[in-house]
Design a protein around this motif. Structure first.
Motif, short mmCIF file in Angstrom:
data_model
loop_
_atom_site.label_atom_id
_atom_site.label_comp_id
_atom_site.label_asym_id
_atom_site.label_seq_id
_atom_site.Cartn_x
_atom_site.Cartn_y
_atom_site.Cartn_z
N SER A 172 0.92 -1.23 0.04
CA SER A 172 0.08 0.05 0.08
C SER A 172 0.85 1.16 0.12
CB SER A 172 -0.89 -0.07 1.16
OG SER A 172 -0.22 0.01 2.27
N SER A 173 2.05 1.28 0.57
CA SER A 173 2.75 2.42 0.76
C SER A 173 3.54 2.64 -0.71
CB SER A 173 3.89 2.29 1.60
OG SER A 173 4.68 1.09 1.59
N ASP A 174 3.66 1.53 -1.28
CA ASP A 174 4.16 1.64 -2.79
C ASP A 174 3.21 2.37 -3.70
OD1 ASP A 174 6.64 0.47 -1.78
OD2 ASP A 174 6.01 -1.56 -2.75
N VAL A 175 2.04 1.85 -3.51
CA VAL A 175 1.05 2.25 -4.45
C VAL A 175 0.74 3.98 -4.04
CG1 VAL A 175 -1.57 2.74 -4.80
CG2 VAL A 175 -0.17 0.27 -4.46
N SER A 176 0.71 4.41 -2.81
CA SER A 176 0.58 5.80 -2.54
C SER A 176 1.61 6.68 -3.05
CB SER A 176 0.44 5.89 -0.94
OG SER A 176 -0.57 5.47 -0.52
N ALA A 177 3.04 5.82 -2.89
CA ALA A 177 4.02 6.71 -3.40
C ALA A 177 4.29 6.72 -5.05
CB ALA A 177 5.41 6.06 -2.98
N ASN A 178 3.97 5.56 -5.65
CA ASN A 178 3.69 5.67 -7.13
C ASN A 178 2.70 6.65 -7.77
OD1 ASN A 178 4.32 4.52 -9.70
ND2 ASN A 178 2.41 3.49 -9.64
N LEU A 179 1.46 6.37 -6.82
CA LEU A 179 0.42 7.68 -7.31
C LEU A 179 0.92 9.05 -7.09
CD1 LEU A 179 -2.41 7.71 -8.37
CD2 LEU A 179 -3.21 7.87 -5.94
N GLN A 180 1.53 9.25 -5.84
CA GLN A 180 2.11 10.68 -5.71
C GLN A 180 3.14 11.05 -6.79
OE1 GLN A 180 3.52 11.49 -2.08
NE2 GLN A 180 3.59 13.52 -2.06
N GLN A 181 3.91 10.19 -7.21
CA GLN A 181 4.96 10.49 -8.21
C GLN A 181 4.18 10.76 -9.39
OE1 GLN A 181 7.65 7.38 -9.04
NE2 GLN A 181 9.08 8.55 -10.09
N ILE A 182 3.20 10.14 -9.89
CA ILE A 182 2.54 10.14 -11.12
C ILE A 182 1.88 11.50 -10.88
CG2 ILE A 182 0.29 9.49 -12.51
CD1 ILE A 182 1.27 6.56 -11.54
N LEU A 183 0.98 11.78 -9.75
CA LEU A 183 0.19 13.08 -9.77
C LEU A 183 0.93 14.23 -9.67
CD1 LEU A 183 -2.19 12.11 -7.02
CD2 LEU A 183 -2.65 12.58 -9.58
N ASN A 184 2.60 14.12 -9.34
CA ASN A 184 3.52 15.02 -9.43
C ASN A 184 4.15 15.49 -10.80
OD1 ASN A 184 3.14 16.06 -6.83
ND2 ASN A 184 4.76 14.66 -6.03
N SER A 185 3.75 14.61 -11.74
CA SER A 185 4.59 14.68 -13.24
C SER A 185 3.74 15.85 -13.75
CB SER A 185 4.18 13.32 -14.00
OG SER A 185 2.82 13.11 -14.27
N ALA A 186 4.39 16.50 -14.71
CA ALA A 186 4.11 17.85 -15.28
C ALA A 186 2.66 17.64 -16.18
CB ALA A 186 5.12 18.45 -16.12
N GLY A 187 2.77 16.31 -16.89
CA GLY A 187 1.71 16.15 -17.73
C GLY A 187 0.32 15.91 -17.09
N SER A 233 -4.75 16.85 -4.14
CA SER A 233 -4.59 16.51 -2.57
C SER A 233 -5.80 15.58 -2.05
CB SER A 233 -4.25 17.78 -1.81
OG SER A 233 -4.35 17.33 -0.49
N SER A 234 -6.82 15.92 -2.49
CA SER A 234 -7.95 14.74 -2.26
C SER A 234 -7.65 13.40 -2.79
CB SER A 234 -9.25 15.53 -2.76
OG SER A 234 -9.55 16.58 -2.40
N ILE A 235 -7.23 13.38 -3.89
CA ILE A 235 -6.93 12.07 -4.27
C ILE A 235 -6.08 11.26 -3.45
CG2 ILE A 235 -5.97 10.52 -6.29
CD1 ILE A 235 -6.51 12.88 -8.15
N LEU A 236 -4.79 11.87 -3.01
CA LEU A 236 -3.88 11.26 -2.29
C LEU A 236 -4.59 10.99 -0.81
CD1 LEU A 236 -0.75 13.24 -3.17
CD2 LEU A 236 -1.22 10.92 -3.62
N THR A 237 -5.18 12.00 -0.36
CA THR A 237 -6.08 11.73 0.76
C THR A 237 -6.87 10.52 0.89
OG1 THR A 237 -5.52 13.86 1.49
CG2 THR A 237 -7.47 12.99 2.89
N ILE A 238 -7.77 10.27 -0.04
CA ILE A 238 -8.62 9.33 -0.24
C ILE A 238 -7.96 7.96 -0.33
CG2 ILE A 238 -10.41 8.57 -1.68
CD1 ILE A 238 -10.97 11.53 -2.35
N VAL A 239 -6.93 7.84 -1.09
CA VAL A 239 -6.30 6.73 -1.11
C VAL A 239 -5.41 6.29 0.15
CG1 VAL A 239 -4.17 5.54 -2.51
CG2 VAL A 239 -5.88 6.92 -3.86
#
Length: 91
Positions: free
Chosen positions: A3-18, A36-42
């Motif tokens: 789960s921590s990997d999913v959160s970290a991976n998602l945060q990395q994707i959400l921080n990408s410029a595209g 921010s809501s996406i990350l909080t919910i996950v």
């Protein structure tokens, strides 16, 4: 994937410029709070942490395109885990 990997991976994707640019196009000034809501919910839902980052991003993208907040307390839209895939659910 843990789960921590999913959160970290998602945060990395959400921080990408595209991805940031796409949410900016859809949401204008509220894109940062939506991301921010996406990350909080996950992070607060262990079943969502078992879902793929791409399915979470896809479900969030639908909500953003419809201009619906995904905060569960508001009840407009939800990101729901279903068989290890996140799905958009209108409230």
């Amino acid at each position: 994937m843990k789960s921590s990997d999913v959160s970290a991976n998602l945060q990395q994707i959400l921080n990408s410029a595209g991805v940031k640019n796409r949410f900016d196009e859809l949401l204008d000034n509220s894109s940062a709070s939506f991301i921010s809501s996406i990350l909080t919910i996950v992070r607060s839902n262990s079943k969502l942490q078992d879902c793929s980052s791409n399915s979470i991003l896809s479900a969030a993208g639908i909500a953003a395109a419809l201009k619906l907040p995904i905060n569960p307390s508001l009840g407009f839209a939800y990101i729901v885990p279903y068989k290890n895939q996140a799905q958009f659910q209108i409230g």
